[in-house]
Design an enzyme around this catalytic site. Structure first.
Site, PDB file in Angstrom:
ATOM      1  N   GLY A  31       0.806  -1.219   0.000  1.00 12.20           N
ATOM      2  CA  GLY A  31       0.000   0.000   0.000  1.00 12.20           C
ATOM      3  C   GLY A  31       0.835   1.263   0.000  1.00 12.20           C
ATOM      4  O   GLY A  31       1.880   1.350  -0.661  1.00 12.20           O
ATOM      5  N   ASP A  33       2.637   2.500   2.312  1.00 10.52           N
ATOM      6  CA  ASP A  33       3.950   2.249   2.934  1.00 10.52           C
ATOM      7  C   ASP A  33       4.975   1.860   1.861  1.00 10.52           C
ATOM      8  O   ASP A  33       6.069   2.445   1.765  1.00 10.52           O
ATOM      9  CB  ASP A  33       3.766   1.116   3.954  1.00 10.52           C
ATOM     10  N   SER A 119      -5.351   3.251   7.839  1.00  9.32           N
ATOM     11  CA  SER A 119      -6.102   2.024   8.200  1.00  9.32           C
ATOM     12  C   SER A 119      -7.223   1.630   7.234  1.00  9.32           C
ATOM     13  O   SER A 119      -7.896   0.636   7.471  1.00  9.32           O
ATOM     14  CB  SER A 119      -6.704   2.107   9.617  1.00  9.32           C
ATOM     15  N   VAL A 122      -5.413  -2.275   3.747  1.00 11.07           N
ATOM     16  CA  VAL A 122      -5.270  -3.651   4.249  1.00 11.07           C
ATOM     17  C   VAL A 122      -5.818  -3.797   5.674  1.00 11.07           C
ATOM     18  O   VAL A 122      -6.274  -4.870   6.068  1.00 11.07           O
ATOM     19  CB  VAL A 122      -3.776  -4.064   4.264  1.00 11.07           C
TER      20      VAL A 122
HETATM   21  P1  ADP Z   1      -3.377   0.401   6.145  1.00 12.44           P
HETATM   22  O1  ADP Z   1      -2.560  -0.830   6.387  1.00 12.44           O
HETATM   23  O2  ADP Z   1      -3.197   1.450   7.220  1.00 12.44           O
HETATM   24  O3  ADP Z   1      -4.790   0.094   5.834  1.00 12.44           O
HETATM   25  P2  ADP Z   1      -2.805   0.855   3.302  1.00 12.44           P
HETATM   26  O4  ADP Z   1      -1.558   1.378   2.692  1.00 12.44           O
HETATM   27  O5  ADP Z   1      -3.208  -0.532   2.946  1.00 12.44           O
HETATM   28  O6  ADP Z   1      -2.649   1.073   4.875  1.00 12.44           O
HETATM   29  O7  ADP Z   1      -4.002   1.811   2.939  1.00 12.44           O
HETATM   30  C1  ADP Z   1      -4.207   3.087   3.492  1.00 12.44           C
HETATM   31  C2  ADP Z   1      -4.780   3.997   2.429  1.00 12.44           C
HETATM   32  O8  ADP Z   1      -3.717   4.491   1.611  1.00 12.44           O
HETATM   33  C3  ADP Z   1      -5.772   3.330   1.500  1.00 12.44           C
HETATM   34  O9  ADP Z   1      -6.929   4.151   1.420  1.00 12.44           O
HETATM   35  C4  ADP Z   1      -5.026   3.280   0.157  1.00 12.44           C
HETATM   36  O10 ADP Z   1      -5.921   3.421  -0.930  1.00 12.44           O
HETATM   37  C5  ADP Z   1      -4.151   4.499   0.278  1.00 12.44           C
HETATM   38  N1  ADP Z   1      -2.954   4.545  -0.592  1.00 12.44           N
HETATM   39  C6  ADP Z   1      -2.266   3.539  -1.196  1.00 12.44           C
HETATM   40  N2  ADP Z   1      -1.223   4.021  -1.899  1.00 12.44           N
HETATM   41  C7  ADP Z   1      -1.249   5.380  -1.753  1.00 12.44           C
HETATM   42  C8  ADP Z   1      -0.462   6.466  -2.256  1.00 12.44           C
HETATM   43  N3  ADP Z   1       0.576   6.266  -3.037  1.00 12.44           N
HETATM   44  N4  ADP Z   1      -0.805   7.726  -1.877  1.00 12.44           N
HETATM   45  C9  ADP Z   1      -1.861   7.972  -1.082  1.00 12.44           C
HETATM   46  N5  ADP Z   1      -2.641   6.989  -0.577  1.00 12.44           N
HETATM   47  C10 ADP Z   1      -2.347   5.719  -0.927  1.00 12.44           C
END
Ligand code: ADP
Length: 174
Positions: A31, A33, A119, A122
């Site tokens: 994601g 991260d 959050s 995932v």
């Molecule tokens: P978590 O484990 O906290 O749920 P995720 O990364 O899976 O973290 O998702 C958190 C949010 O970040 C989701 O809404 C996802 O769509 C979003 N996301 C993923 N990639 C990016 C990005 N490059 N920039 C901004 N938001 C993103």
């Protein structure tokens, strides 16, 4: 306006600090991260390793700060959102992520900060509830400080964008 919502890839934003939805190992993941570590390069992971060596990771609801490496942002604030299981404590932990990230931003003289929808990927937190918590918590923090000039909610998907927009409309009409 101090609060803004954009539909954007957070790694592209030229702000003082972007917030990462990290996991407690601080060793990167999928994601947002993964996107942040890929775009920011190895300096971020290097600093995360030093933090882990010092304090052994990051607890849910807490936050730590590193360089932004190759990102346009100067800093990355890594916070660990709760995995959603439907318990009331998880809402409090999600609010803590926003508050603790903003505290670190102030301590590091960051005036502009961008958040992803912590959050809601995932970790499966319901997006509507997460949007209410995100906007309410950030708005409350900003009412008590003049140190932060702008907070941007960087939404990656349309649904989060509209949900945050809806909550911002409520706050802005107070
Ligand atoms: P978590 O484990 O906290 O749920 P995720 O990364 O899976 O973290 O998702 C958190 C949010 O970040 C989701 O809404 C996802 O769509 C979003 N996301 C993923 N990639 C990016 C990005 N490059 N920039 C901004 N938001 C993103």
């Amino acid at each position: 306006m101090k609060l803004e919502v954009v539909k954007a890839d957070i790694t592209k934003l030229a702000v003082d600090a972007i917030v990462n939805a990290a996991n407690s190992s601080l060793m990167g993941g999928g994601g947002v991260d993964g996107a942040i570590h890929r775009a920011g390069g190895p300096a971020i992971l290097e600093e995360c390793k030093q933090i882990v060596a010092r304090q052994g990771g990051c607890k849910t609801g807490e936050a730590v700060i590193t360089t932004g490496g190759n990102l346009p942002a100067k800093f990355v604030i890594h916070t660990v959102g709760p995995v959603w299981n439907g318990k009331p404590k998880e809402s409090e932990l999600l609010a803590n992520c926003y508050t603790h990230s903003l505290q670190l931003a102030v301590e590091n003289k960051c005036k502009t900060v961008a958040f992803p929808n912590i959050s809601t990927g995932v970790y499966r937190f319901p997006k509507d509830e997460a949007a209410v918590i995100a906007v309410k918590t950030v708005a409350a923090f900003l009412r008590n400080t003049n140190e932060i000039e702008k907070v941007i909610f960087a939404c990656f998907d349309e649904e989060n964008f509209h949900l945050i927009q809806r909550e911002l409309d409520k706050v802005n009409s107070w």
